[in-house]
Design an enzyme around this catalytic site. Structure first.
Site, PDB file in Angstrom:
ATOM      1  N   HIS A 179      28.095 -21.962 -26.223  1.00 47.73           N
ATOM      2  CA  HIS A 179      28.512 -20.591 -25.893  1.00 47.73           C
ATOM      3  C   HIS A 179      29.461 -20.055 -26.979  1.00 47.73           C
ATOM      4  O   HIS A 179      30.662 -19.893 -26.746  1.00 47.73           O
ATOM      5  CB  HIS A 179      29.206 -20.607 -24.533  1.00 47.73           C
ATOM      6  CG  HIS A 179      29.288 -19.291 -23.841  1.00 47.73           C
ATOM      7  ND1 HIS A 179      29.706 -18.134 -24.452  1.00 47.73           N
ATOM      8  CD2 HIS A 179      29.004 -18.952 -22.551  1.00 47.73           C
ATOM      9  CE1 HIS A 179      29.693 -17.146 -23.586  1.00 47.73           C
ATOM     10  NE2 HIS A 179      29.268 -17.617 -22.416  1.00 47.73           N
ATOM     11  N   GLU A 285      24.511 -17.207 -28.593  1.00 49.94           N
ATOM     12  CA  GLU A 285      24.597 -18.550 -28.019  1.00 49.94           C
ATOM     13  C   GLU A 285      23.241 -19.260 -28.021  1.00 49.94           C
ATOM     14  O   GLU A 285      22.348 -18.876 -27.261  1.00 49.94           O
ATOM     15  CB  GLU A 285      25.101 -18.442 -26.579  1.00 49.94           C
ATOM     16  CG  GLU A 285      26.261 -17.486 -26.388  1.00 49.94           C
ATOM     17  CD  GLU A 285      26.405 -17.026 -24.946  1.00 49.94           C
ATOM     18  OE1 GLU A 285      26.048 -17.802 -24.030  1.00 49.94           O
ATOM     19  OE2 GLU A 285      26.850 -15.883 -24.735  1.00 49.94           O
TER      20      GLU A 285
END
Length: 311
Positions: A179, A285
């Site tokens: 992330h 991500e």
């Protein structure tokens, strides 16, 4: 090149870059890197979250000034690890359905396994097993597993690799994602290249499936997209309209890419995110999140990313 082990984190320092995370250290690191042309990086044991990547005085990762860094909540920024699920499972019968959003890795304490240095890079390896997660999380997902996370710092390059091993007696399903929060001077001037003509799930538009025909993805409103089965070898994140400064992202075994910016309303609703910080960040991500990986007992699955900064 060196590795410094502190109580709550480990700091990597390289002749050209660094990785670290408390605000006071980030400021000091910036000054030192300007003077020495060094780089540094910091990885908290909580979540194995990379919270800073400082390249010669320039911070490349976004970390909210309101982020919790005391282990009471997932760190808002840097590079949290999403495992074994992305968001909440839509199917109540899924093995991961009882788990919190983004799973257990980012809210569990990893241990330092080893550090390695050579003439070109410095790296650390951290581990998380089922015995290290909380009792409530083990109850919600009673699987025996091992995560090995390796962070490698070179001059202008940050590499993160994740290995998942099934140590249980039965198969289990999981998702994984890195992330990444990029620090952005002005999100209105940012563009992402390499995602055109690829189907994506638009989470802010009732999960409708769309295709973006534009060469660049630009952030002009709340954005939360899952680009599916991305074939592009290199995805580029341009920080300016002249396309000179930015990042190149290369993925290993992570077929999907999520692009996220909370924009105005969502930013105001997040307790660990300042109202105007959406202007200085974007998440691009890499992950395997459009379906699940099925891992048999004794098997391992590997993934990773290489991020190169181009000033």
């Amino acid at each position: 090149m060196s590795v410094k082990v502190l109580k709550d984190k480990v700091i990597l320092e390289h002749a050209g870059s660094s990785v670290e995370s408390t605000l006071s250290y980030r400021a000091l690191s910036s000054i030192c890197c300007e003077l020495t042309n060094c780089s540094s990086s910091s990885v908290y044991f909580y979540g194995a979250t990379v919270t800073s990547w400082n390249y010669r005085g320039k911070e490349l990762l976004f970390l909210s000034k309101k982020s919790f860094l005391d282990g009471t909540k997932a760190i808002r920024g840097g590079i949290p690890i999403v495992f074994p699920q992305f968001a909440k499972a839509s199917d109540p019968s899924a093995e991961t359905a009882a788990l919190p959003q983004h799973g257990i890795a980012r809210i569990s304490n990893f241990e330092l396994l080893e550090d390695l240095t050579d003439n070109e890079s410095v790296s650390v390896k951290l581990g998380l097993g089922d015995s290290q997660i909380s009792e409530s999380l083990r109850k919600d997902w009673p699987k025996k597993f091992k995560l090995i996370y390796t962070v490698t710092l070179k001059d202008g390059t940050l590499k993160t690799d994740l290995t998942v091993t099934n140590e249980d007696s039965t198969p289990f399903d999981f998702q994984a994602l890195l992330h990444v929060y990029y620090s952005v001077p002005d999100v209105s001037k940012l563009s992402v290249e390499g995602l055109n003509n690829i189907s994506y799930i638009d989470k802010v538009n009732n999960y409708a499936t769309s295709i973006d025909n534009d060469q660049f993805v630009k952030i002009t409103q709340s954005t939360d997209r899952i680009y599916l089965n991305v074939p592009t070898e290199i995805v580029k994140i341009h920080l300016s309209e002249d396309l000179k400064e930015g990042f190149s992202l290369q993925r290993n075994n992570l077929k999907d890419i999520v692009v996220w910016n909370p924009w105005i309303d969502t930013a105001k609703s997040l307790p660990d995110f300042d109202d105007d910080e959406y202007k200085q960040m974007v998440c691009v991500e890499p992950g395997h999140v459009s379906d699940y990986v099925n891992l048999k007992p004794g098997e391992s699955w590997e993934c990773g990313q290489i991020i190169e900064y181009k000033p």
